[in-house]
Design an enzyme around this catalytic site. Structure first.
Site, mmCIF file in Angstrom:
data_model
loop_
_atom_site.group_PDB
_atom_site.id
_atom_site.type_symbol
_atom_site.label_atom_id
_atom_site.label_comp_id
_atom_site.label_asym_id
_atom_site.label_seq_id
_atom_site.Cartn_x
_atom_site.Cartn_y
_atom_site.Cartn_z
ATOM 1 C CG ASP A 92 -2.089 1.003 1.034
ATOM 2 O OD1 ASP A 92 -2.355 1.391 -0.120
ATOM 3 O OD2 ASP A 92 -2.717 1.386 2.029
ATOM 4 N N GLY A 93 0.362 2.319 -0.508
ATOM 5 C CA GLY A 93 1.099 3.574 -0.523
ATOM 6 C C GLY A 93 0.128 4.726 -0.614
ATOM 7 C CD GLU A 130 -1.331 2.414 -3.727
ATOM 8 O OE1 GLU A 130 -0.817 1.296 -3.503
ATOM 9 O OE2 GLU A 130 -2.386 2.795 -3.176
ATOM 10 C CG ASP A 152 -5.161 -0.353 -1.831
ATOM 11 O OD1 ASP A 152 -4.239 0.176 -2.480
ATOM 12 O OD2 ASP A 152 -5.395 -0.069 -0.638
ATOM 13 C CG HIS A 207 -9.152 1.809 3.475
ATOM 14 N ND1 HIS A 207 -8.171 1.994 4.434
ATOM 15 C CD2 HIS A 207 -8.787 2.578 2.416
ATOM 16 C CE1 HIS A 207 -7.275 2.851 3.974
ATOM 17 N NE2 HIS A 207 -7.618 3.210 2.760
ATOM 18 C CG ASP A 217 -3.973 2.527 5.326
ATOM 19 O OD1 ASP A 217 -3.852 3.318 4.374
ATOM 20 O OD2 ASP A 217 -4.513 2.851 6.403
#
Length: 247
Positions: A92-93, A130, A152, A207, A217
């Site tokens: 995640d980023g 990301e 994501d 999320h 995250d």
């Protein structure tokens, strides 16, 4: 509007839920509406023929499928150990603003071994973080590793799975005849890593309660808010000065 816009009749794009809500006069390009919703979970936006229609909708946007939007069903994230011999990667980023201070987080699970990676940057973008999460994770693996990478970010997953990044590289990093592809330095690194390793990219809804996705995250957020921030040199060198367009 150019041929690459989603319908010539659409001249204005209202973003009700995205990185920078507002009304935009362009879909693609720096400061365009597409940049505000790309990779944003639950984005809400719509195209209009007139600015008055866009303003009216933005005052009370209805949450329904936008003609500009393609819905994707989120697959079930594979649990660590569910596929023996496969390395599970979760990434995640993001940024506190876009652009702004950012960070990435990655979790690598190889059998009983678990590795966590994170780094923050002074000024960068959501998409760069990301990409950097994927790059950092794959760089930590040995050549010829067999991995499943969960992200994501549709920007990242579609860029690989739909061949966008390879096409951009073949076209000398041009996304269209007139517009250069963004983040080509990171895309080049990611493509090179994918050529050395067997990597399957899987898009997951962010999320949504998966422990590893949520943990990444948290790692990214903590890194972005930390004191040990690096400079995203390539981004700073190529940063455009064009302002966002609001009405």
């Amino acid at each position: 509007m150019g041929k690459h816009c989603m319908g010539k009749q659409k001249k204005y794009y209202a973003v009700a839920r995205g990185f920078k809500p507002g009304i935009y006069a362009a879909w693609f390009g720096p400061g365009g509406a597409e940049e505000q919703i790309r990779g944003y979970a639950g984005a809400l936006y719509k195209g209009f023929a007139s600015i008055s229609e866009a303003r009216q909708w933005l005052q009370n946007p209805a949450y329904k499928k936008s003609p500009l939007r393609t819905e994707h069903k989120s697959p079930t994230l594979l649990a660590p150990g569910s596929l023996p011999g496969k390395i599970m990667i979760y990434t995640d980023g993001g940024c506190r603003r876009n652009p702004g201070p950012g960070g990435f987080g990655a979790v690598i699970i190889d059998g009983e071994n678990r590795t966590e990676l994170a780094q923050g940057y002074v000024l960068t973008t959501n998409n760069r973080m990301e990409l950097m999460a994927c790059i950092a994770a794959l760089e930590a693996l040995e050549t010829s590793a067999d991995a499943i990478l969960h992200s994501d970010s549709r920007y990242v997953v579609n860029g690989i799975n739909q061949g966008w990044a390879r096409k951009w590289r073949l076209n000398n990093w041009m996304r269209t005849k007139r517009e250069a592809a963004e983040n080509c330095d990171l895309w080049a690194r990611l493509l090179d890593l994918c050529a050395l390793q067997r990597v399957e990219f899987v898009w997951v809804r962010g999320h949504a309660g998966h422990p590893e996705n949520e943990h990444c995250d948290m790692l990214a957020t903590k890194a972005a808010e930390g004191a040990d921030l690096k400079e995203d040199t390539a981004y700073l060198q190529n940063r455009t000065k064009m302002p966002y367009t609001f009405f």
